[in-house]
Design a protein around this motif. Structure first.
Motif, short mmCIF file in Angstrom:
data_model
loop_
_atom_site.label_atom_id
_atom_site.label_comp_id
_atom_site.label_asym_id
_atom_site.label_seq_id
_atom_site.Cartn_x
_atom_site.Cartn_y
_atom_site.Cartn_z
N LEU A 117 0.81 -1.21 0.00
CA LEU A 117 0.00 0.00 0.00
C LEU A 117 0.85 1.26 0.00
O LEU A 117 0.31 2.37 -0.04
CB LEU A 117 -0.92 0.01 1.23
N GLY A 118 2.17 1.11 0.05
CA GLY A 118 3.05 2.26 0.23
C GLY A 118 3.16 3.17 -0.97
O GLY A 118 3.47 4.35 -0.83
N SER A 119 2.92 2.66 -2.16
CA SER A 119 3.01 3.49 -3.37
C SER A 119 1.65 3.61 -4.02
O SER A 119 0.77 2.75 -3.84
CB SER A 119 3.99 2.86 -4.37
N ASN A 120 1.46 4.67 -4.79
CA ASN A 120 0.21 4.83 -5.53
C ASN A 120 -0.01 3.66 -6.48
O ASN A 120 -1.12 3.14 -6.62
CB ASN A 120 0.22 6.14 -6.32
N GLU A 121 1.07 3.24 -7.14
CA GLU A 121 0.96 2.15 -8.10
C GLU A 121 0.52 0.85 -7.42
O GLU A 121 -0.38 0.16 -7.91
CB GLU A 121 2.31 1.93 -8.80
N GLY A 122 1.18 0.55 -6.29
CA GLY A 122 0.84 -0.68 -5.59
C GLY A 122 -0.57 -0.68 -5.05
O GLY A 122 -1.29 -1.69 -5.13
N LEU A 123 -1.00 0.45 -4.52
CA LEU A 123 -2.35 0.54 -3.96
C LEU A 123 -3.41 0.46 -5.05
O LEU A 123 -4.43 -0.21 -4.89
CB LEU A 123 -2.50 1.83 -3.15
N ALA A 124 -3.17 1.15 -6.18
CA ALA A 124 -4.13 1.07 -7.29
C ALA A 124 -4.28 -0.36 -7.76
O ALA A 124 -5.40 -0.83 -8.05
CB ALA A 124 -3.66 1.97 -8.43
N ASN A 125 -3.16 -1.07 -7.83
CA ASN A 125 -3.17 -2.49 -8.20
C ASN A 125 -4.04 -3.29 -7.23
O ASN A 125 -4.96 -4.02 -7.64
CB ASN A 125 -1.72 -3.00 -8.19
N GLU A 126 -3.78 -3.15 -5.93
CA GLU A 126 -4.50 -3.94 -4.93
C GLU A 126 -5.99 -3.63 -4.94
O GLU A 126 -6.84 -4.54 -4.88
CB GLU A 126 -3.92 -3.67 -3.54
N LEU A 127 -6.35 -2.36 -5.02
CA LEU A 127 -7.76 -1.99 -5.00
C LEU A 127 -8.50 -2.56 -6.21
O LEU A 127 -9.61 -3.10 -6.08
CB LEU A 127 -7.91 -0.47 -4.97
N ALA A 128 -7.88 -2.44 -7.39
CA ALA A 128 -8.53 -2.95 -8.60
C ALA A 128 -8.66 -4.47 -8.58
O ALA A 128 -9.71 -5.02 -8.96
CB ALA A 128 -7.75 -2.49 -9.83
#
Length: 503
Positions: A436-447
């Motif tokens: 969740l630390g990066s925007n990219e990682g969080l966008a991935n997880e949420l999607a």
């Protein structure tokens, strides 16, 4: 800090400082979910630290959805999604459109003659092939290469990429927030008006990709044969890149049909994370993405893999590094025991304290690397828990197999320790924080979680489920799935030098 207990305490201290900002309640205040009238789901998370945003689009269709005789088509369309639209990547769309139609007509005539099983005229095949290639050359006159990517990069876009797995096709990059409307236009356009531009040129690129990753790679060949042997009915037995014969056959028309079947809003989720105000960006998202025609989510017609009742063995002899691979069937990700498999994965393979590393690499020194993990080759359908090892010089695949089985038997007969179990649960929480630390990682997880569960909250509940795993659960699952009749094995055995061959 070599003491495991000290490491655990340190990890807990780090967690305590992060969890306040990373818990579910905190995200609840910052996450907005909206399903547009056409069925597209959008998940927005506000993160205002910098004037940028990242997105991650999941199309719930991967190579498992490739039509029979058209393997590799999902991957092929991923390539096409970067080729532009009627307004991007062309000097004259009306002329190019007419030229592309001629390409398809010529290709159909060529393939019909080429693939005749009776009465094929080779001279006619050659003539039709030339006519088809001539139409391609004519269509290419109108192409502006890579214009879509150039527009993204010139607007400050970074990390533009996509990937096709067995389970889905995903698209991502990041941009400055002041280019949000440009992003919305570009991203919606390529899913609204894709153009099968330079299709056969790109198909040749994919053929070369298959040659490099499979035909020219002993490990690539081994994995493809191992997967094919492990699955008999499930679409997981097919390679994502496709079979060579299919790559020589499917057409731009086939790719367009695949697109219209699976690239529909009800089959897509977009995760957005960054300096975004939902009240301001949602009207922009509606303006552009609501244009995509709606349709029902495609029916999943994949076959269910029957139970395996005998050991399957694949043996590849090659002048290569020996390699050992074995897999055991397990249920899909929705299974109630999914978290138990995650715990076993961590126990066996997470870092230098993991059981397989300590035993095979550090202590016995019979392997360069060794691990066991769940989720191969995907998670959407029943899949495999896989073990692999690379023997060190002078040691055999049988030695590493025996050592792996020793560790498996320990799982069956001896409880994991309290310390091990607690460390695993702590690492899972820390791992979530890292993701969740990066925007990219969080966008991935949420999607991904919104796609797989229909609710992004499951991202946090996954950690709660791991917290509930017990020692008894680990033993129960180990005894349940790690059985000889549920096992497939694949090995690379180093070929002996041929007599008389130059050294």
């Amino acid at each position: 800090m070599k003491c495991p207990v000290a490491k655990l305490v340190f990890a807990l201290l780090l967690l305590s400082s992060f969890l306040a900002a990373q818990d579910e309640a905190s995200f609840e205040k910052r996450v907005t979910v909206k399903k547009l009238p056409n069925g597209l789901t959008i998940v927005i998370c506000e993160r205002h630290e910098a004037p940028v945003f990242s997105f991650y689009t999941v199309v719930d269709a991967g190579s498992s959805q490739d039509p029979r005789g058209r393997t590799g088509l999902a991957h092929m369309f991923e390539h096409m999604a970067f080729k532009g639209t009627p307004t991007i990547g062309t000097t004259d769309w009306p002329a190019e459109k007419a030229a592309l139609a001629k390409v398809e007509t010529a290709y159909t005539a060529y393939i019909d003659e080429r693939d005749k099983r009776v009465g094929r005229d080779d001279a006619k095949v050659a003539s039709l092939q030339k006519a088809w290639k001539d139409t391609i050359a004519d269509a290419n006159k109108y192409v502006i290469p890579n214009q879509f990517g150039q527009i993204v990069e010139s607007a400050g876009g970074e990390g533009m990429n996509a990937s096709t797995s067995w389970d889905s096709t995903d698209y991502l990059y990041s941009m400055p927030v002041n280019k949000f409307e440009l992003w919305a236009y570009l991203e919606s356009e390529r899913f609204l008006h894709p153009v099968m531009r330079e299709f056969y040129k790109e198909r040749d690129v994919v053929v070369e990709e298959r040659r490099m990753r499979t035909e020219s790679s002993p490990v690539g060949r081994l994995i493809e044969q191992f997967t094919a042997a492990s699955f008999t009915a499930s679409p997981y037995h097919r390679p994502t890149v496709g079979y060579y014969s299919d790559l020589q056959t499917f057409s731009a028309t086939d790719a367009e049909k695949f697109f219209h079947t699976y690239y529909i809003p009800s089959n897509m989720v977009i995760g957005l994370v960054g300096d975004l105000d939902p009240a301001k960006v949602m009207p922009i998202l509606e303006k552009y993405f609501a244009r995509i025609p709606s349709g029902p989510k495609p029916i999943d017609e994949t076959s269910v893999e029957p139970p395996q009742n005998s050991e399957r063995i694949v043996k590849l002899t090659d002048a290569s590094q020996p390699y050992y691979l074995e897999g055991y069937h397990r249920p899909d990700y929705m299974n109630a025991d999914d978290a138990v498999y995650d715990v076993i994965t961590d126990l066996l393979s997470d870092g230098r304290t993991s059981r397989l590393y300590r035993s095979l690499v550090r202590d016995k020194k019979i392997a360069l690397a060794a691990a066991g993990f769940s989720g191969f080759p995907g998670v959407k359908y029943a899949h495999l828990f896989v073990f692999y090892a690379l023997p060190t010089q002078g040691h055999t695949t049988q030695e590493v197999a025996d050592a792996i089985h020793v560790e498996i038997n320990k799982l069956k007969t001896t409880d994991v320790t309290d310390e091990e179990l607690q460390m695993i649960k702590t690492r899972e929480k820390a791992g979530l924080i890292r993701r969740l630390g990066s925007n990219e990682g969080l966008a991935n997880e949420l999607a991904v979680y919104q796609t797989r569960y229909g609710d992004w909250h499951e991202l946090f509940k996954s950690v709660d489920r791991i917290d509930k795993v017990t020692k008894a659960d680990v033993r129960r699952i180990a005894n349940q799935i790690f059985t000889e009749t549920n096992r497939s094995i694949a090995t690379i055995q180093t070929a002996a030098p041929q007599k008389g061959a130059q050294q």
